[in-house]
Enzyme design. Sequence first.
Site, PDB file in Angstrom:
ATOM      1  N   LYS A  37     -39.292  87.750 -12.485  1.00 28.36           N
ATOM      2  CA  LYS A  37     -40.396  87.445 -11.609  1.00 28.36           C
ATOM      3  C   LYS A  37     -39.847  87.479 -10.148  1.00 28.36           C
ATOM      4  O   LYS A  37     -38.674  87.413  -9.944  1.00 28.36           O
ATOM      5  CB  LYS A  37     -40.696  85.991 -12.093  1.00 28.36           C
ATOM      6  CG  LYS A  37     -39.970  85.195 -11.832  1.00 28.36           C
ATOM      7  CD  LYS A  37     -40.518  83.691 -12.544  1.00 28.36           C
ATOM      8  CE  LYS A  37     -39.190  82.347 -12.484  1.00 28.36           C
ATOM      9  NZ  LYS A  37     -39.283  81.997 -13.896  1.00 28.36           N
ATOM     10  N   ARG A 135     -46.210  70.760 -16.917  1.00 23.72           N
ATOM     11  CA  ARG A 135     -46.634  72.046 -16.207  1.00 23.72           C
ATOM     12  C   ARG A 135     -47.662  72.699 -17.062  1.00 23.72           C
ATOM     13  O   ARG A 135     -48.538  72.035 -17.068  1.00 23.72           O
ATOM     14  CB  ARG A 135     -45.440  72.942 -15.726  1.00 23.72           C
ATOM     15  CG  ARG A 135     -45.554  74.017 -14.694  1.00 23.72           C
ATOM     16  CD  ARG A 135     -44.350  74.652 -14.159  1.00 23.72           C
ATOM     17  NE  ARG A 135     -43.987  75.523 -15.207  1.00 23.72           N
ATOM     18  CZ  ARG A 135     -42.972  76.375 -14.806  1.00 23.72           C
ATOM     19  NH1 ARG A 135     -42.271  76.389 -13.751  1.00 23.72           N
ATOM     20  NH2 ARG A 135     -42.347  77.147 -15.713  1.00 23.72           N
ATOM     21  N   HIS A 164     -41.277  75.196 -22.286  1.00 20.44           N
ATOM     22  CA  HIS A 164     -40.274  75.309 -21.156  1.00 20.44           C
ATOM     23  C   HIS A 164     -39.509  73.992 -21.185  1.00 20.44           C
ATOM     24  O   HIS A 164     -40.220  72.914 -21.398  1.00 20.44           O
ATOM     25  CB  HIS A 164     -40.752  75.801 -19.937  1.00 20.44           C
ATOM     26  CG  HIS A 164     -39.972  76.451 -19.042  1.00 20.44           C
ATOM     27  ND1 HIS A 164     -39.126  77.385 -19.044  1.00 20.44           N
ATOM     28  CD2 HIS A 164     -39.973  75.888 -17.688  1.00 20.44           C
ATOM     29  CE1 HIS A 164     -38.512  77.681 -18.137  1.00 20.44           C
ATOM     30  NE2 HIS A 164     -38.858  76.668 -17.191  1.00 20.44           N
ATOM     31  N   ARG A 219     -35.537  83.895 -23.177  1.00 18.03           N
ATOM     32  CA  ARG A 219     -36.173  84.389 -21.848  1.00 18.03           C
ATOM     33  C   ARG A 219     -34.892  84.009 -20.627  1.00 18.03           C
ATOM     34  O   ARG A 219     -35.006  83.459 -19.930  1.00 18.03           O
ATOM     35  CB  ARG A 219     -37.364  83.458 -21.480  1.00 18.03           C
ATOM     36  CG  ARG A 219     -38.442  83.503 -22.269  1.00 18.03           C
ATOM     37  CD  ARG A 219     -39.755  82.986 -21.900  1.00 18.03           C
ATOM     38  NE  ARG A 219     -39.498  81.499 -21.381  1.00 18.03           N
ATOM     39  CZ  ARG A 219     -39.658  80.340 -21.970  1.00 18.03           C
ATOM     40  NH1 ARG A 219     -40.096  80.521 -23.373  1.00 18.03           N
ATOM     41  NH2 ARG A 219     -39.442  79.085 -21.520  1.00 18.03           N
ATOM     42  N   TYR A 261     -28.244  76.653  19.237  1.00 18.88           N
ATOM     43  CA  TYR A 261     -29.272  75.686  19.498  1.00 18.88           C
ATOM     44  C   TYR A 261     -28.685  74.096  19.106  1.00 18.88           C
ATOM     45  O   TYR A 261     -28.206  73.894  18.146  1.00 18.88           O
ATOM     46  CB  TYR A 261     -30.411  75.824  18.648  1.00 18.88           C
ATOM     47  CG  TYR A 261     -31.378  77.188  19.031  1.00 18.88           C
ATOM     48  CD1 TYR A 261     -32.136  77.084  20.298  1.00 18.88           C
ATOM     49  CD2 TYR A 261     -31.255  78.117  17.869  1.00 18.88           C
ATOM     50  CE1 TYR A 261     -32.458  78.489  20.442  1.00 18.88           C
ATOM     51  CE2 TYR A 261     -31.653  79.229  18.376  1.00 18.88           C
ATOM     52  CZ  TYR A 261     -32.535  79.401  19.634  1.00 18.88           C
ATOM     53  OH  TYR A 261     -33.325  80.889  19.942  1.00 18.88           O
ATOM     54  N   CYS A 308     -29.744  80.663  13.646  1.00 23.78           N
ATOM     55  CA  CYS A 308     -30.656  81.143  14.420  1.00 23.78           C
ATOM     56  C   CYS A 308     -31.792  81.937  13.421  1.00 23.78           C
ATOM     57  O   CYS A 308     -31.516  82.324  12.246  1.00 23.78           O
ATOM     58  CB  CYS A 308     -30.272  81.992  15.505  1.00 23.78           C
ATOM     59  SG  CYS A 308     -29.072  81.000  16.540  1.00 23.78           S
ATOM     60  N   ASP A 310     -32.391  85.229  13.860  1.00 17.11           N
ATOM     61  CA  ASP A 310     -31.894  86.409  13.174  1.00 17.11           C
ATOM     62  C   ASP A 310     -30.544  86.557  13.649  1.00 17.11           C
ATOM     63  O   ASP A 310     -29.806  87.672  13.555  1.00 17.11           O
ATOM     64  CB  ASP A 310     -32.862  87.582  13.506  1.00 17.11           C
ATOM     65  CG  ASP A 310     -33.172  87.730  14.750  1.00 17.11           C
ATOM     66  OD1 ASP A 310     -34.405  88.206  14.849  1.00 17.11           O
ATOM     67  OD2 ASP A 310     -32.731  86.975  15.646  1.00 17.11           O
TER      68      ASP A 310
HETATM   69  C1  LIG Z   1     -38.174  81.696 -14.759  1.00 11.61           C
HETATM   70  C2  LIG Z   1     -38.398  81.437 -16.104  1.00 11.61           C
HETATM   71  C3  LIG Z   1     -37.405  81.498 -17.222  1.00 11.61           C
HETATM   72  C4  LIG Z   1     -36.110  82.077 -16.831  1.00 11.61           C
HETATM   73  O1  LIG Z   1     -35.214  80.943 -16.247  1.00 11.61           O
HETATM   74  P1  LIG Z   1     -33.548  81.264 -15.976  1.00 11.61           P
HETATM   75  O2  LIG Z   1     -33.376  79.756 -15.674  1.00 11.61           O
HETATM   76  O3  LIG Z   1     -33.636  81.770 -14.787  1.00 11.61           O
HETATM   77  O4  LIG Z   1     -32.978  81.789 -16.883  1.00 11.61           O
HETATM   78  C5  LIG Z   1     -37.623  81.423 -18.351  1.00 11.61           C
HETATM   79  N1  LIG Z   1     -38.957  80.935 -18.788  1.00 11.61           N
HETATM   80  C6  LIG Z   1     -39.655  80.895 -17.823  1.00 11.61           C
HETATM   81  C7  LIG Z   1     -41.162  80.238 -18.328  1.00 11.61           C
HETATM   82  C8  LIG Z   1     -39.764  80.913 -16.428  1.00 11.61           C
HETATM   83  O5  LIG Z   1     -40.755  80.767 -15.680  1.00 11.61           O
END
Ligand SMILES: *Cc1c(COP(=O)(O)O)cnc(C)c1O
Length: 378
Positions: A37, A135, A164, A219, A261, A308, A310
Amino acid sequence: MMIRPLWIEINLKALRNNFKRVKNLVGRNIKVIATVKQSAYGHGLIPIARELSVLGVDFFGVGSVEEAVLLRENGFKEPILVLTAVLKGFANYFIQYNLTPTVVDIKFAKEVNKQAAKKGMIFPVHIKIDTGMGRLGPYYKDAYEFIKQIRRFKNIFLEGIYTHMPCVDTDPSFTNYQISIFNEFILKLKKENIQFKFQHCANSMGIANFPNSHFNMVRPGLILYGIKPSPRIDLEVNPVLSLKSRIIFLKSIKKGMGISYGRTYIVKKTTRIGTAAIGYADGYPWALSNVASVIIKNSFFSLVGRVCMDHIMVNLGNRGDIKVEDEVILIGRRKDLQITVQDLASRAKTIPYEIISRLSPKIPRIYKYPFSEVKDPP
Ligand SMILES: *Cc1c(COP(=O)(O)O)cnc(C)c1O
């Protein structure tokens, strides 16, 4: 065009090693969804996906339908799980591009079912339940009823179920509690003759530190890119990304003069100050003002004054050997010196995920395959 000297190098050999380490760790029978992602965590979606595809990844996990469509338009044939909910009216994209939706809502399931029926398909979906993240998805206590309702849709195939874990790096007892909830929920469904082909909950930290979280699919995200979500992770990985610039201007500055700055840094004794071509608009955080260091030649140098939009300024002391055009490593290594994404994140008081995912897409990415530079995993 690369007139401005700022670029990202992506080491595909390191990616490959990290992927193999994950495969070795979870074993042959467990499927891998590579999380790509947000442009593969800033590494560039298509080149990263191409390498993972060659390595035999089972699924891609993306953060939006847009990213999934981009993968399809570039010819990727792997299943793609969209790891988010979408608003109504977009179910047709899943059917048209053969994308696996995350189902968290009955109305959306109904829409998928209708679209699938039109094409005469039995369409696979993954259901997400909430075991403590707060979530997406129904709370696990409400999920049984939810799944029973979805099961009535004739054109939906319950391919996957997932959850998750929010505290894999900070709270092992809560994590184990979540894993057991998830496990019990799957067993309960099984008793009712509801079986999902894939069950998954492990992200990077889960994969490394909680073997009981693997189920039959994992994942990984951050560890594929060679970045540790936490120093407590039990897996060695090679960083994939380096961020580099050059000194574009250099001069001697006298004691008492301020830098950048707000004049937050006042020169203590006459010193050479180099200006490098990177700033917060490139995704190099403003919070690194006065706290980061960079590698030039074979030394670390401190960033002085505020970052800054850039530019940054670097204190070169009395090092007369450093010249305009010299390479400045912001993330990466030279010989024994290394600056990791984790280092920058802790100095900027943020997380490694934020540092890499915010590196500007405008920075050119250069993909390398250095066979000799990276050791093979054992
Ligand atoms: C981003 C994501 C992951 C991967 O998580 P990492 O900590 O980068 O391994 C796994 N599951 C879901 C639902 C995610 O959104």
